[in-house]
Design a protein around this motif. Structure first.
Motif, PDB file in Angstrom:
ATOM      1  N   GLU A  86       1.150  -1.561   0.122  1.00 52.31           N
ATOM      2  CA  GLU A  86      -0.023  -0.121   0.245  1.00 52.31           C
ATOM      3  C   GLU A  86       0.931   1.258   0.359  1.00 52.31           C
ATOM      4  OE1 GLU A  86      -3.762   2.315   2.403  1.00 52.31           O
ATOM      5  OE2 GLU A  86      -1.931   1.008   3.846  1.00 52.31           O
ATOM      6  N   ARG A  87       2.053   1.499   0.986  1.00 53.02           N
ATOM      7  CA  ARG A  87       2.896   2.382   0.961  1.00 53.02           C
ATOM      8  C   ARG A  87       4.086   2.170   0.485  1.00 53.02           C
ATOM      9  NH1 ARG A  87      -1.219   2.948   5.144  1.00 53.02           N
ATOM     10  NH2 ARG A  87      -1.969   5.172   5.830  1.00 53.02           N
ATOM     11  N   HIS A 113       6.387   5.702   0.592  1.00 59.20           N
ATOM     12  CA  HIS A 113       5.611   6.933  -0.653  1.00 59.20           C
ATOM     13  C   HIS A 113       5.144   7.897   0.412  1.00 59.20           C
ATOM     14  CE1 HIS A 113       2.092   8.724  -2.365  1.00 59.20           C
ATOM     15  NE2 HIS A 113       2.918   8.586  -3.799  1.00 59.20           N
ATOM     16  N   MET A 114       5.840   8.973   0.164  1.00 64.16           N
ATOM     17  CA  MET A 114       5.077  10.108   1.493  1.00 64.16           C
ATOM     18  C   MET A 114       4.923  11.281   1.264  1.00 64.16           C
ATOM     19  SD  MET A 114       7.687   9.012   3.731  1.00 64.16           S
ATOM     20  CE  MET A 114       7.633  10.450   4.854  1.00 64.16           C
ATOM     21  N   ASP A 115       3.559  12.033   2.006  1.00 66.28           N
ATOM     22  CA  ASP A 115       3.384  13.207   0.983  1.00 66.28           C
ATOM     23  C   ASP A 115       4.049  13.839   2.630  1.00 66.28           C
ATOM     24  OD1 ASP A 115       1.805  15.644   2.162  1.00 66.28           O
ATOM     25  OD2 ASP A 115       0.231  14.693   2.029  1.00 66.28           O
ATOM     26  N   LEU A 118       3.014  16.441   5.069  1.00 69.00           N
ATOM     27  CA  LEU A 118       2.509  15.817   7.213  1.00 69.00           C
ATOM     28  C   LEU A 118       3.339  15.174   7.151  1.00 69.00           C
ATOM     29  CD1 LEU A 118      -0.745  14.723   6.065  1.00 69.00           C
ATOM     30  CD2 LEU A 118      -0.333  16.580   6.959  1.00 69.00           C
ATOM     31  N   ARG A 119       4.830  15.361   5.864  1.00 70.71           N
ATOM     32  CA  ARG A 119       6.075  14.093   6.846  1.00 70.71           C
ATOM     33  C   ARG A 119       5.684  13.075   6.962  1.00 70.71           C
ATOM     34  NH1 ARG A 119       9.921  16.905   3.566  1.00 70.71           N
ATOM     35  NH2 ARG A 119      11.323  16.151   4.817  1.00 70.71           N
ATOM     36  N   LYS A 120       4.628  12.414   6.333  1.00 70.97           N
ATOM     37  CA  LYS A 120       4.884  11.076   6.219  1.00 70.97           C
ATOM     38  C   LYS A 120       3.424   9.700   5.793  1.00 70.97           C
ATOM     39  CE  LYS A 120      -0.582  10.341   8.380  1.00 70.97           C
ATOM     40  NZ  LYS A 120      -0.972  10.498   9.720  1.00 70.97           N
ATOM     41  N   ALA A 121       3.914   8.563   5.719  1.00 69.99           N
ATOM     42  CA  ALA A 121       3.762   7.900   4.858  1.00 69.99           C
ATOM     43  C   ALA A 121       2.322   7.883   4.824  1.00 69.99           C
ATOM     44  CB  ALA A 121       3.830   6.588   5.520  1.00 69.99           C
TER      45      ALA A 121
END
Length: 143
Positions: A86-87, A113-115, A118-121
């Motif tokens: 998924e990520r 895969h990062m946003d 938001l600095r998160k997966a």
């Protein structure tokens, strides 16, 4: 698994260390360039990354050195997507000496895969996930 040519280049004298072979920092750089070329093939283009404010963070990278490369050697990297979740994606690169055909180094990468805001997966979008998954199995062609 589909293997793609993702980098082709030459070892220059300034890539070599005091032992006379290509220094590990240059292997990392060439594998990094191969990663970017592979990402384009699965729809994670620079435009996609910029406009969607997404990125990939390498959380694990294992390089194995098999045969030394010397100044003047021509090389290529062939790459594969070996897992898509998924990520998370896992990629494998193999660096070849074009003249001898020997595998000189391999690099296995696990990337998230990062946003970037938001600095998160964050989940890999369906299109890019499907494109990556399509590389996991060769496409059958009916005779």
């Amino acid at each position: 698994m589909t293997e793609l040519l993702t980098y082709r280049g030459t070892v220059y004298t300034w890539h070599c260390d005091h032992l006379g072979h290509m220094n590990n920092m240059w292997y990392a750089g060439k594998f990094d360039e191969a990663s970017w070329n592979l990402l384009v093939q699965i729809g994670m283009t620079p435009t996609y990354l910029r406009e969607s404010k997404r990125g990939l963070a390498t959380v694990e990278q294992l390089t194995t050195f098999k045969h030394e490369l010397l100044a003047g050697d021509s090389i290529e990297v062939r790459s594969q997507v070996v897992e898509v979740r998924e990520r998370v994606m896992r990629l494998v690169h193999a660096m070849y000496n074009i003249e001898t055909g020997e595998v000189c180094a391999t690099c296995a990468i696990t990337a998230v895969h990062m946003d970037m805001t938001l600095r998160k997966a964050t989940p890999i979008p369906d299109l890019q996930r499907r494109m990556a998954q399509d590389m996991l199995e060769p496409i059958s062609v009916a005779a």
